[in-house]
Design a protein around this motif. Structure first.
Motif, PDB file in Angstrom:
ATOM      1  N   ALA A  11       0.828  -1.207   0.000  1.00 36.64           N
ATOM      2  CA  ALA A  11       0.000   0.000   0.000  1.00 36.64           C
ATOM      3  C   ALA A  11       0.863   1.258   0.000  1.00 36.64           C
ATOM      4  CB  ALA A  11      -0.926  -0.004   1.218  1.00 36.64           C
ATOM      5  N   GLU A  12       2.068   1.184   0.577  1.00 41.27           N
ATOM      6  CA  GLU A  12       2.944   2.359   0.634  1.00 41.27           C
ATOM      7  C   GLU A  12       3.375   2.817  -0.757  1.00 41.27           C
ATOM      8  OE1 GLU A  12       6.245   1.583   3.150  1.00 41.27           O
ATOM      9  OE2 GLU A  12       5.034   1.277   4.958  1.00 41.27           O
ATOM     10  N   ALA A  13       3.370   1.887  -1.722  1.00 39.67           N
ATOM     11  CA  ALA A  13       3.827   2.214  -3.072  1.00 39.67           C
ATOM     12  C   ALA A  13       2.869   3.152  -3.804  1.00 39.67           C
ATOM     13  CB  ALA A  13       4.012   0.938  -3.888  1.00 39.67           C
ATOM     14  N   SER A  14       1.671   3.327  -3.286  1.00 43.69           N
ATOM     15  CA  SER A  14       0.719   4.241  -3.918  1.00 43.69           C
ATOM     16  C   SER A  14       0.374   5.411  -2.992  1.00 43.69           C
ATOM     17  CB  SER A  14      -0.569   3.493  -4.297  1.00 43.69           C
ATOM     18  OG  SER A  14      -1.178   2.915  -3.155  1.00 43.69           O
ATOM     19  N   GLY A  15       1.148   5.570  -1.920  1.00 48.17           N
ATOM     20  CA  GLY A  15       0.899   6.652  -0.978  1.00 48.17           C
ATOM     21  C   GLY A  15       2.014   7.687  -1.004  1.00 48.17           C
ATOM     22  N   LEU A  16       2.082   8.509   0.045  1.00 49.41           N
ATOM     23  CA  LEU A  16       3.056   9.594   0.087  1.00 49.41           C
ATOM     24  C   LEU A  16       4.492   9.113   0.291  1.00 49.41           C
ATOM     25  CD1 LEU A  16       1.110  12.301   2.142  1.00 49.41           C
ATOM     26  CD2 LEU A  16       1.404  12.111  -0.335  1.00 49.41           C
ATOM     27  N   ALA A  17       4.655   7.825   0.638  1.00 57.13           N
ATOM     28  CA  ALA A  17       6.015   7.285   0.733  1.00 57.13           C
ATOM     29  C   ALA A  17       6.678   7.261  -0.647  1.00 57.13           C
ATOM     30  CB  ALA A  17       5.985   5.878   1.320  1.00 57.13           C
ATOM     31  N   LEU A  18       5.876   7.144  -1.704  1.00 61.05           N
ATOM     32  CA  LEU A  18       6.427   7.050  -3.055  1.00 61.05           C
ATOM     33  C   LEU A  18       7.160   8.318  -3.487  1.00 61.05           C
ATOM     34  CD1 LEU A  18       6.853   5.541  -5.684  1.00 61.05           C
ATOM     35  CD2 LEU A  18       4.581   6.312  -6.421  1.00 61.05           C
ATOM     36  N   PRO A  19       6.545   9.521  -3.392  1.00 61.81           N
ATOM     37  CA  PRO A  19       7.300  10.713  -3.804  1.00 61.81           C
ATOM     38  C   PRO A  19       8.541  10.963  -2.957  1.00 61.81           C
ATOM     39  CG  PRO A  19       5.215  11.343  -2.792  1.00 61.81           C
ATOM     40  CD  PRO A  19       5.159   9.863  -3.025  1.00 61.81           C
ATOM     41  N   VAL A  20       8.508  10.574  -1.670  1.00 60.60           N
ATOM     42  CA  VAL A  20       9.703  10.709  -0.831  1.00 60.60           C
ATOM     43  C   VAL A  20      10.825   9.836  -1.384  1.00 60.60           C
ATOM     44  CG1 VAL A  20      10.682  10.324   1.474  1.00 60.60           C
ATOM     45  CG2 VAL A  20       8.385  11.294   1.238  1.00 60.60           C
ATOM     46  N   TYR A  21      10.469   8.623  -1.774  1.00 60.43           N
ATOM     47  CA  TYR A  21      11.465   7.711  -2.343  1.00 60.43           C
ATOM     48  C   TYR A  21      11.973   8.228  -3.689  1.00 60.43           C
ATOM     49  CZ  TYR A  21      13.410   3.572  -4.602  1.00 60.43           C
ATOM     50  OH  TYR A  21      14.234   2.712  -5.270  1.00 60.43           O
ATOM     51  N   ILE A  22      11.071   8.740  -4.521  1.00 58.86           N
ATOM     52  CA  ILE A  22      11.466   9.249  -5.837  1.00 58.86           C
ATOM     53  C   ILE A  22      12.433  10.418  -5.686  1.00 58.86           C
ATOM     54  CG2 ILE A  22      10.648  10.439  -7.906  1.00 58.86           C
ATOM     55  CD1 ILE A  22       8.073   8.817  -7.714  1.00 58.86           C
ATOM     56  N   MET A  23      12.092  11.374  -4.811  1.00 57.05           N
ATOM     57  CA  MET A  23      12.947  12.557  -4.663  1.00 57.05           C
ATOM     58  C   MET A  23      14.282  12.190  -4.030  1.00 57.05           C
ATOM     59  SD  MET A  23      12.765  15.609  -5.658  1.00 57.05           S
ATOM     60  CE  MET A  23      14.359  16.387  -5.826  1.00 57.05           C
ATOM     61  N   SER A  24      14.278  11.234  -3.116  1.00 55.61           N
ATOM     62  CA  SER A  24      15.537  10.778  -2.518  1.00 55.61           C
ATOM     63  C   SER A  24      16.417  10.108  -3.564  1.00 55.61           C
ATOM     64  CB  SER A  24      15.253   9.809  -1.367  1.00 55.61           C
ATOM     65  OG  SER A  24      14.615  10.467  -0.290  1.00 55.61           O
ATOM     66  N   THR A  25      15.784   9.356  -4.460  1.00 53.25           N
ATOM     67  CA  THR A  25      16.519   8.709  -5.547  1.00 53.25           C
ATOM     68  C   THR A  25      17.133   9.741  -6.483  1.00 53.25           C
ATOM     69  OG1 THR A  25      15.057   6.767  -5.474  1.00 53.25           O
ATOM     70  CG2 THR A  25      16.308   7.128  -7.510  1.00 53.25           C
ATOM     71  N   ILE A  26      16.361  10.771  -6.813  1.00 54.22           N
ATOM     72  CA  ILE A  26      16.862  11.837  -7.685  1.00 54.22           C
ATOM     73  C   ILE A  26      18.035  12.552  -7.022  1.00 54.22           C
ATOM     74  CG2 ILE A  26      16.291  14.075  -8.709  1.00 54.22           C
ATOM     75  CD1 ILE A  26      13.429  12.986  -9.123  1.00 54.22           C
ATOM     76  N   LEU A  27      17.894  12.867  -5.736  1.00 60.23           N
ATOM     77  CA  LEU A  27      18.977  13.539  -5.008  1.00 60.23           C
ATOM     78  C   LEU A  27      20.240  12.690  -5.025  1.00 60.23           C
ATOM     79  CD1 LEU A  27      19.868  15.905  -3.132  1.00 60.23           C
ATOM     80  CD2 LEU A  27      19.106  14.480  -1.211  1.00 60.23           C
ATOM     81  N   LEU A  28      20.088  11.398  -4.744  1.00 66.96           N
ATOM     82  CA  LEU A  28      21.238  10.495  -4.728  1.00 66.96           C
ATOM     83  C   LEU A  28      21.895  10.442  -6.105  1.00 66.96           C
ATOM     84  CD1 LEU A  28      23.017   8.287  -3.464  1.00 66.96           C
ATOM     85  CD2 LEU A  28      21.242   6.631  -4.089  1.00 66.96           C
ATOM     86  N   PHE A  29      21.096  10.317  -7.168  1.00 68.16           N
ATOM     87  CA  PHE A  29      21.659  10.218  -8.513  1.00 68.16           C
ATOM     88  C   PHE A  29      22.407  11.500  -8.900  1.00 68.16           C
ATOM     89  CE2 PHE A  29      21.196  11.115 -13.088  1.00 68.16           C
ATOM     90  CZ  PHE A  29      21.990  10.096 -13.586  1.00 68.16           C
TER      91      PHE A  29
END
Length: 393
Positions: A233-251
């Motif tokens: 369920a977390e994959a369709s909630g607000l945890a997803l954009p946090v993960y996406i932005m963290s991934t972008i920052l890391l890259f």
């Protein structure tokens, strides 16, 4: 659609939709739609940064080679646009209590810690650009000396000295951390101070020298250590954009460390902790794989940094050193023509560096300030929620 158009239309849409505080439960479908649109924008923006495929029409081929100064500036623009949309999804007109619930009560602090590490990397890269500017000046001395006709022993000796210094400096870029004078705005104490100063809206200077043991490679590793894709369920909630932005920052930070000289890059990880099946991440993963392959070659050969202009300086500098070592007056016509071609290319590379390095340095500072402001905004929301919870008790 240009990145700024993406951003403007997206932020306007969320602003209109959230003209009053709304609950997640009452607007689930709209939230899902916003998340899908954010993922699409991320995918599209990074796709535009990808190098062209062999079958791609020539009209669509981007003019800026991957890992060039101009390309890195586009990458930083993408980061800034994604960050603005990310904050719009997470905190624009939202009830503060929503980002203090599981799993965000864990993910947000992890993200803020990642931000602090990114600030140190931004400072390291800003100082590294000074080293690149030094390489540029050495190359310019060689160009100036060899542009004079006819070639004479004095000009050739001057060019050889500058070129030897250039090649030696670039070869030692990762081996001698003492070459870099580091001043840092954030560390463990600095992170707390940033939180205390967040209400001023200004970045206060919090600088001191960092240990010589500081490592950009270890910093990148620490940023990726707890980065895990949300499931269920977390994959369709607000945890997803946090993960996406963290991934972008890391890259973005990983790419800058791999490209621009900074303290202790040896052993820089080439594993990227992002599942390949994520549609929004396909372009990022493709870019990472290409850059990682180049980094492995660099570490194996001990060649100059991955910055496209630095690689040009290395290649052309080596060729011109061969000419100066074997120079005899008068120079053969064929040899002189070859040197002229190399000089023209070296001069053009120096021109691009002259035009691009200072704006790049300014842009990295802008990224630094944006991370500080974004971090402060999240701290404000967390503080507000903490006060509200205390009053409720």
């Amino acid at each position: 659609m240009p990145a700024t158009d993406y951003q403007g239309s997206f932020l306007g849409r969320i602003s209109i939709r959230r003209n009053q505080v709304m609950s997640m439960e009452g607007n689930h479908e709209q939230e899902l739609e916003d998340l899908e649109l954010f993922q699409k924008h991320v995918a599209d923006r990074f796709a535009e940064l990808a190098p062209p495929s062999p079958s791609q029409p020539s009209d669509d081929i981007p003019s800026d080679p991957i890992l060039s100064i101009a390309w890195i500036r586009k990458l930083l623009d993408v980061f800034l646009c994604c960050d603005a949309e990310f904050k719009a999804i997470l905190i624009m007109g939202r009830d503060p209590s929503q980002i203090s619930k599981p799993p965000l009560d864990r993910l947000i602090p992890e993200m803020l810690d990642r931000d602090v590490k990114a600030l140190d990397i931004c400072n390291a890269i800003t100082n590294g650009i000074e080293a690149v500017r030094h390489y540029q000046k050495l190359a310019e001395i060689a160009v100036s000396a060899l542009e004079q006709r006819p070639f004479g022993d004095g000009q050739v000796k001057r060019a050889r000295k500058a070129l030897t210094s250039l090649i030696t400096a670039m070869a030692c870029e990762d081996k001698d951390g003492a070459n870099y004078t580091r001043t840092w705005s954030f560390g463990r104490r600095g992170a707390a101070a940033a939180g205390n100063n967040k209400s001023t809206g200004q970045l206060r200077s919090l600088s001191w020298s960092v240990s010589k043991n500081w490592s950009a490679a270890k910093q990148i590793h620490a940023m990726s250590a707890n980065l895990v894709a949300p499931r269920g369920a977390e994959a369709s909630g607000l945890a997803l954009p946090v993960y996406i932005m963290s991934t972008i920052l890391l890259f973005v930070m990983w790419t800058m460390v791999a490209t621009i000289p900074c303290q202790e890059r040896s052993g820089l990880a080439t594993h990227f902790p992002v599942p390949k099946q994520l549609v929004w991440a396909q372009s990022i993963i493709g870019l990472h794989e290409k850059i990682a392959e180049e980094w492995k070659k660099k570490e194996k050969k001990g060649s100059a940094g991955l910055l496209e202009e630095m690689q040009k300086l290395d290649k052309l500098g080596q060729s011109l050193i061969e000419f100066t070592d074997s120079f005899q007056f008068p120079a053969e016509d064929e040899r002189a023509e070859e040197v002229s071609a190399h000089l023209a290319e070296l001069g053009e590379t120096c021109r691009r560096m002259e035009e691009g390095l200072v704006p790049l340095q300014v842009q990295i500072r802008e990224v630094f300030h944006r991370i500080v402001r974004s971090r402060a905004e999240f701290l404000d929301v967390l503080d507000l929620n903490g006060k509200s919870s205390a009053l409720a008790m």
